[in-house]
Design a protein around this motif. Sequence first.
Motif, PDB file in Angstrom:
ATOM      1  N   ARG A   1      23.488  42.623  38.314  1.00 52.99           N
ATOM      2  CA  ARG A   1      24.889  42.475  37.935  1.00 52.99           C
ATOM      3  C   ARG A   1      25.801  43.279  38.853  1.00 52.99           C
ATOM      4  O   ARG A   1      26.990  42.979  38.951  1.00 52.99           O
ATOM      5  N   ARG A   2      25.279  44.267  39.528  1.00 52.71           N
ATOM      6  CA  ARG A   2      26.073  45.031  40.488  1.00 52.71           C
ATOM      7  C   ARG A   2      26.503  44.181  41.689  1.00 52.71           C
ATOM      8  O   ARG A   2      27.364  44.611  42.461  1.00 52.71           O
ATOM      9  N   ALA A   3      25.909  43.014  41.847  1.00 52.20           N
ATOM     10  CA  ALA A   3      26.250  42.168  42.992  1.00 52.20           C
ATOM     11  C   ALA A   3      26.782  40.798  42.579  1.00 52.20           C
ATOM     12  O   ALA A   3      27.160  40.008  43.448  1.00 52.20           O
ATOM     13  N   LEU A   4      26.824  40.490  41.287  1.00 57.90           N
ATOM     14  CA  LEU A   4      27.299  39.181  40.836  1.00 57.90           C
ATOM     15  C   LEU A   4      28.821  39.110  40.825  1.00 57.90           C
ATOM     16  O   LEU A   4      29.484  40.035  40.327  1.00 57.90           O
ATOM     17  N   PRO A   5      29.405  38.024  41.341  1.00 61.77           N
ATOM     18  CA  PRO A   5      30.863  37.886  41.367  1.00 61.77           C
ATOM     19  C   PRO A   5      31.523  38.080  40.000  1.00 61.77           C
ATOM     20  O   PRO A   5      32.616  38.659  39.914  1.00 61.77           O
ATOM     21  N   TYR A   6      30.895  37.600  38.925  1.00 58.62           N
ATOM     22  CA  TYR A   6      31.457  37.745  37.572  1.00 58.62           C
ATOM     23  C   TYR A   6      31.709  39.211  37.243  1.00 58.62           C
ATOM     24  O   TYR A   6      32.790  39.601  36.788  1.00 58.62           O
ATOM     25  N   PHE A   7      30.714  40.045  37.482  1.00 58.56           N
ATOM     26  CA  PHE A   7      30.826  41.463  37.135  1.00 58.56           C
ATOM     27  C   PHE A   7      31.655  42.234  38.153  1.00 58.56           C
ATOM     28  O   PHE A   7      32.325  43.216  37.795  1.00 58.56           O
ATOM     29  N   LEU A   8      31.639  41.792  39.393  1.00 58.26           N
ATOM     30  CA  LEU A   8      32.509  42.417  40.386  1.00 58.26           C
ATOM     31  C   LEU A   8      33.979  42.147  40.059  1.00 58.26           C
ATOM     32  O   LEU A   8      34.847  42.986  40.345  1.00 58.26           O
ATOM     33  N   LYS A   9      34.261  40.993  39.443  1.00 56.41           N
ATOM     34  CA  LYS A   9      35.626  40.702  39.014  1.00 56.41           C
ATOM     35  C   LYS A   9      36.060  41.667  37.917  1.00 56.41           C
ATOM     36  O   LYS A   9      37.192  42.180  37.922  1.00 56.41           O
ATOM     37  N   ILE A  10      35.160  41.953  36.974  1.00 53.56           N
ATOM     38  CA  ILE A  10      35.474  42.903  35.906  1.00 53.56           C
ATOM     39  C   ILE A  10      35.747  44.280  36.506  1.00 53.56           C
ATOM     40  O   ILE A  10      36.718  44.954  36.139  1.00 53.56           O
ATOM     41  N   LYS A  11      34.906  44.684  37.422  1.00 57.79           N
ATOM     42  CA  LYS A  11      35.080  45.985  38.084  1.00 57.79           C
ATOM     43  C   LYS A  11      36.420  46.049  38.811  1.00 57.79           C
ATOM     44  O   LYS A  11      37.135  47.059  38.764  1.00 57.79           O
ATOM     45  N   GLU A  12      36.776  44.954  39.462  1.00 59.46           N
ATOM     46  CA  GLU A  12      38.056  44.883  40.178  1.00 59.46           C
ATOM     47  C   GLU A  12      39.231  45.026  39.214  1.00 59.46           C
ATOM     48  O   GLU A  12      40.212  45.728  39.503  1.00 59.46           O
ATOM     49  N   LEU A  13      39.161  44.357  38.074  1.00 61.16           N
ATOM     50  CA  LEU A  13      40.237  44.430  37.079  1.00 61.16           C
ATOM     51  C   LEU A  13      40.434  45.865  36.593  1.00 61.16           C
ATOM     52  O   LEU A  13      41.561  46.327  36.402  1.00 61.16           O
ATOM     53  N   VAL A  14      39.331  46.574  36.388  1.00 58.33           N
ATOM     54  CA  VAL A  14      39.420  47.972  35.949  1.00 58.33           C
ATOM     55  C   VAL A  14      40.017  48.838  37.053  1.00 58.33           C
ATOM     56  O   VAL A  14      40.926  49.640  36.808  1.00 58.33           O
ATOM     57  N   GLU A  15      39.533  48.662  38.277  1.00 61.69           N
ATOM     58  CA  GLU A  15      40.004  49.483  39.383  1.00 61.69           C
ATOM     59  C   GLU A  15      41.478  49.246  39.696  1.00 61.69           C
ATOM     60  O   GLU A  15      42.180  50.166  40.123  1.00 61.69           O
TER      61      GLU A  15
ATOM     62  N   ASN B   1      37.234  32.547  34.747  1.00 60.40           N
ATOM     63  CA  ASN B   1      35.932  31.897  34.591  1.00 60.40           C
ATOM     64  C   ASN B   1      35.179  32.034  35.913  1.00 60.40           C
ATOM     65  O   ASN B   1      35.604  31.500  36.942  1.00 60.40           O
ATOM     66  N   VAL B   2      34.060  32.751  35.883  1.00 62.57           N
ATOM     67  CA  VAL B   2      33.296  33.027  37.100  1.00 62.57           C
ATOM     68  C   VAL B   2      31.825  32.710  36.822  1.00 62.57           C
ATOM     69  O   VAL B   2      31.075  33.575  36.361  1.00 62.57           O
ATOM     70  N   PRO B   3      31.402  31.482  37.063  1.00 59.72           N
ATOM     71  CA  PRO B   3      30.009  31.109  36.778  1.00 59.72           C
ATOM     72  C   PRO B   3      29.012  31.921  37.596  1.00 59.72           C
ATOM     73  O   PRO B   3      29.315  32.397  38.692  1.00 59.72           O
ATOM     74  N   PHE B   4      27.806  32.069  37.054  1.00 58.73           N
ATOM     75  CA  PHE B   4      26.724  32.723  37.774  1.00 58.73           C
ATOM     76  C   PHE B   4      26.171  31.782  38.830  1.00 58.73           C
ATOM     77  O   PHE B   4      26.197  30.560  38.648  1.00 58.73           O
ATOM     78  N   PRO B   5      25.641  32.292  39.921  1.00 61.05           N
ATOM     79  CA  PRO B   5      24.961  31.431  40.904  1.00 61.05           C
ATOM     80  C   PRO B   5      23.644  30.900  40.338  1.00 61.05           C
ATOM     81  O   PRO B   5      23.148  31.398  39.318  1.00 61.05           O
ATOM     82  N   GLU B   6      23.076  29.909  41.002  1.00 67.51           N
ATOM     83  CA  GLU B   6      21.824  29.311  40.528  1.00 67.51           C
ATOM     84  C   GLU B   6      20.719  30.351  40.393  1.00 67.51           C
ATOM     85  O   GLU B   6      19.983  30.377  39.399  1.00 67.51           O
TER      86      GLU B   6
END
Length: 326
Positions: free
Chosen positions: A126-140, A281-286
């Motif tokens: 999850r440290r590298a998934l776009p979905y969670f990086l978006k959450i981190k960005e919103l907080v930062e 909405n940020v889907p997970f990769p395959e």
Amino acid sequence: MDQINWGIIGCGDVTEVKSGPAFNKVPHSRLVAVMRRDAEKAADYAKRHNVPKWYTDADALINDPNINAIYVATPPDSHEDYAIRAMRAGKPVYVEKPMARNSAECDAMNQVSRETGMPLFVAFYRRALPYFLKIKELVEHKVIGDVRYVQIQLNWQPADRELGKAPEPNWRVSPAISGGGLLHDLASHQFDFLEYVFGPIKTASGIARNQAGLYEADDIVAATFEFESGVLGTGNWCWTVNKEQRIEETQFIGSKGKISFSYFEKYHITVETEAGVEEHNVPFPEHVQQPLIEQIVNELRGNGKSPSTGETGARANQLIDWITAK
């Protein structure tokens, strides 16, 4: 290293889609061998995934001269043993999460990594998934102002079983194999990501109990924790409710709003502020581990740094040890 040639120890379900195929899709990386004690299953996996070689003996795979990196994808009770064997053989290791059964085993793995100079990585992808990086960005970016507290809620029913009936055998709820119960399997992802966003948690405590008696491990946990930054947190996990009470949501409550998201079930992020409600909405990769595997390959080739290491991976085990201490 120019080309990273991977060998997998334990080619079970987690490697079918989440991770296994990704090793051949990342540049300068390929999967060259797999190992499973069941020869028929090892051969079948190799055939279906076009892997050149398969083994039933871990040492044979570890010592294969064509392999220069090892992925340990077995249950947690053997992570320490296989990872240490591989590192002592001069091979970097990528190990599944949770990193081990407890923090003492994680410490032993990290000690060998330091002694041998072999890199050690953990599959907290999850440290590298776009979905969670978006959450981190919103907080930062302080979209919700300064975060005051974190709230985790997870209620799940026993998988495919009626309440009151014993579940099918499952290593995840066998403490001798997993280190505990489903908290170790799922909350390890949650705590790892929380520390990635907010920094170290300095204290954590909790109450862990077995209420339903369906298996040996704890089936309900309540916890409180505090980050060094001053952010507070609470978490409640229960695995013995009916489907009507099922919920899996984490909230970051800030001085100017709230972020709500799911670790495991949904792909949308909800941001609520005075300006209104915003959905992302940020889907997970395959193959969910592919972005992290790519960063690991880059680091091994001298071109970057993985966000998930043995040192960061051990933290989740430490926190869960604190919370579930009897």
